[in-house]
Write a protein that holds these residues in place. Structure first.
Motif, PDB file in Angstrom:
ATOM      1  N   LYS A   3       9.345  -7.907  -1.145  1.00  7.75           N
ATOM      2  CA  LYS A   3       8.039  -8.517  -1.353  1.00  7.75           C
ATOM      3  C   LYS A   3       6.965  -7.465  -1.128  1.00  7.75           C
ATOM      4  O   LYS A   3       7.128  -6.558  -0.339  1.00  7.75           O
ATOM      5  CB  LYS A   3       7.850  -9.672  -0.385  1.00  7.75           C
ATOM      6  CG  LYS A   3       8.834 -10.782  -0.636  1.00  7.75           C
ATOM      7  CD  LYS A   3       8.186 -12.098  -0.360  1.00  7.75           C
ATOM      8  CE  LYS A   3       9.168 -13.192  -0.717  1.00  7.75           C
ATOM      9  NZ  LYS A   3       8.613 -14.159  -1.560  1.00  7.75           N
ATOM     10  N   SER A   4       5.861  -7.629  -1.832  1.00  3.50           N
ATOM     11  CA  SER A   4       4.749  -6.700  -1.678  1.00  3.50           C
ATOM     12  C   SER A   4       3.782  -7.223  -0.618  1.00  3.50           C
ATOM     13  O   SER A   4       3.694  -8.428  -0.363  1.00  3.50           O
ATOM     14  CB  SER A   4       4.038  -6.506  -3.016  1.00  3.50           C
ATOM     15  OG  SER A   4       3.551  -7.752  -3.494  1.00  3.50           O
ATOM     16  N   LEU A  34       8.562  -0.757   1.573  1.00  3.19           N
ATOM     17  CA  LEU A  34       7.935  -2.000   1.136  1.00  3.19           C
ATOM     18  C   LEU A  34       6.717  -1.645   0.293  1.00  3.19           C
ATOM     19  O   LEU A  34       5.933  -0.772   0.681  1.00  3.19           O
ATOM     20  CB  LEU A  34       7.500  -2.814   2.363  1.00  3.19           C
ATOM     21  CG  LEU A  34       6.880  -4.171   2.113  1.00  3.19           C
ATOM     22  CD1 LEU A  34       7.944  -5.145   1.605  1.00  3.19           C
ATOM     23  CD2 LEU A  34       6.279  -4.705   3.405  1.00  3.19           C
ATOM     24  N   PRO A  35       6.541  -2.269  -0.869  1.00  6.12           N
ATOM     25  CA  PRO A  35       5.321  -2.031  -1.635  1.00  6.12           C
ATOM     26  C   PRO A  35       4.125  -2.553  -0.832  1.00  6.12           C
ATOM     27  O   PRO A  35       3.970  -3.755  -0.639  1.00  6.12           O
ATOM     28  CB  PRO A  35       5.525  -2.846  -2.914  1.00  6.12           C
ATOM     29  CG  PRO A  35       6.989  -3.117  -2.991  1.00  6.12           C
ATOM     30  CD  PRO A  35       7.467  -3.159  -1.573  1.00  6.12           C
ATOM     31  N   VAL A  36       3.303  -1.633  -0.342  1.00  5.79           N
ATOM     32  CA  VAL A  36       2.217  -2.003   0.555  1.00  5.79           C
ATOM     33  C   VAL A  36       0.928  -1.304   0.141  1.00  5.79           C
ATOM     34  O   VAL A  36       0.949  -0.180  -0.357  1.00  5.79           O
ATOM     35  CB  VAL A  36       2.588  -1.696   2.028  1.00  5.79           C
ATOM     36  CG1 VAL A  36       2.798  -0.228   2.241  1.00  5.79           C
ATOM     37  CG2 VAL A  36       1.572  -2.233   2.998  1.00  5.79           C
ATOM     38  N   ASP A  76      -1.718   3.169  -2.322  1.00  9.02           N
ATOM     39  CA  ASP A  76      -2.709   2.208  -2.813  1.00  9.02           C
ATOM     40  C   ASP A  76      -3.693   1.875  -1.703  1.00  9.02           C
ATOM     41  O   ASP A  76      -3.472   0.978  -0.886  1.00  9.02           O
ATOM     42  CB  ASP A  76      -2.015   0.949  -3.325  1.00  9.02           C
ATOM     43  CG  ASP A  76      -1.137   1.234  -4.532  1.00  9.02           C
ATOM     44  OD1 ASP A  76      -1.480   2.143  -5.309  1.00  9.02           O
ATOM     45  OD2 ASP A  76      -0.115   0.547  -4.688  1.00  9.02           O
ATOM     46  N   TYR A 114      -0.367  -9.401  -4.774  1.00 13.06           N
ATOM     47  CA  TYR A 114       0.568  -9.180  -3.662  1.00 13.06           C
ATOM     48  C   TYR A 114       1.180 -10.498  -3.212  1.00 13.06           C
ATOM     49  O   TYR A 114       0.535 -11.542  -3.224  1.00 13.06           O
ATOM     50  CB  TYR A 114      -0.145  -8.468  -2.508  1.00 13.06           C
ATOM     51  CG  TYR A 114      -0.435  -7.040  -2.875  1.00 13.06           C
ATOM     52  CD1 TYR A 114       0.486  -6.046  -2.607  1.00 13.06           C
ATOM     53  CD2 TYR A 114      -1.591  -6.696  -3.556  1.00 13.06           C
ATOM     54  CE1 TYR A 114       0.253  -4.721  -2.987  1.00 13.06           C
ATOM     55  CE2 TYR A 114      -1.838  -5.390  -3.942  1.00 13.06           C
ATOM     56  CZ  TYR A 114      -0.906  -4.413  -3.650  1.00 13.06           C
ATOM     57  OH  TYR A 114      -1.137  -3.120  -4.041  1.00 13.06           O
ATOM     58  N   ASP A 115       2.448 -10.417  -2.778  1.00 16.68           N
ATOM     59  CA  ASP A 115       3.164 -11.594  -2.311  1.00 16.68           C
ATOM     60  C   ASP A 115       2.657 -12.070  -0.948  1.00 16.68           C
ATOM     61  O   ASP A 115       2.580 -13.262  -0.694  1.00 16.68           O
ATOM     62  CB  ASP A 115       4.667 -11.297  -2.208  1.00 16.68           C
ATOM     63  CG  ASP A 115       5.282 -10.955  -3.545  1.00 16.68           C
ATOM     64  OD1 ASP A 115       5.003 -11.668  -4.526  1.00 16.68           O
ATOM     65  OD2 ASP A 115       6.036  -9.964  -3.616  1.00 16.68           O
TER      66      ASP A 115
END
Length: 120
Positions: A3-4, A34-36, A76, A114-115
């Motif tokens: 999950k982001s 983790l996509p953060v 990001d 984002y999740d």
């Protein structure tokens, strides 16, 4: 697929533990791939200023942590342009080079990407 996660940092670096906690969460997420992303809003914008004298208030300077985010895969970084202008801060004067200035109208769209969203 992981999950982001979007962290919204709204506290000045000297206003309490929130700014450091936000950075700790982002660094941990990056360490685990983790996509953060990190969004600075309101007084959280002050974290991005160069030449802060954190020792004067017996706090840790967060600038080194901010500059290390890319080493943890966190690329990001966003700053609310409205928050910057309200505080008279120009994007060119930020201590971190890779921060994207984001118009306040685009903040909702960023959050929706984002999740999970955590605001500190």
């Amino acid at each position: 697929m992981p999950k982001s996660l979007l962290i919204i940092s709204r506290q000045a670096p000297w206003a309490g533990p929130g700014a450091k906690e936000a950075l700790d969460i982002v660094l941990a997420g990056g360490a685990f791939d983790l996509p953060v992303a990190l969004l600075f809003m309101d007084d959280g914008i002050f974290q991005l200023l160069a030449n802060q004298n954190a020792a004067a208030i017996q706090q840790k300077n967060l600038t080194a942590n901010l500059q290390a985010l890319s080493m943890f895969g966190v690329d990001d970084l966003y700053a609310c342009s409205h928050s910057l202008s309200e505080r008279g801060i120009l994007p060119a004067g930020l201590a971190v080079d890779d921060v994207q200035s984001l118009p306040v109208e685009d903040v909702r769209a960023l959050i929706d990407r984002y999740d999970q969203v955590i605001t500190l």
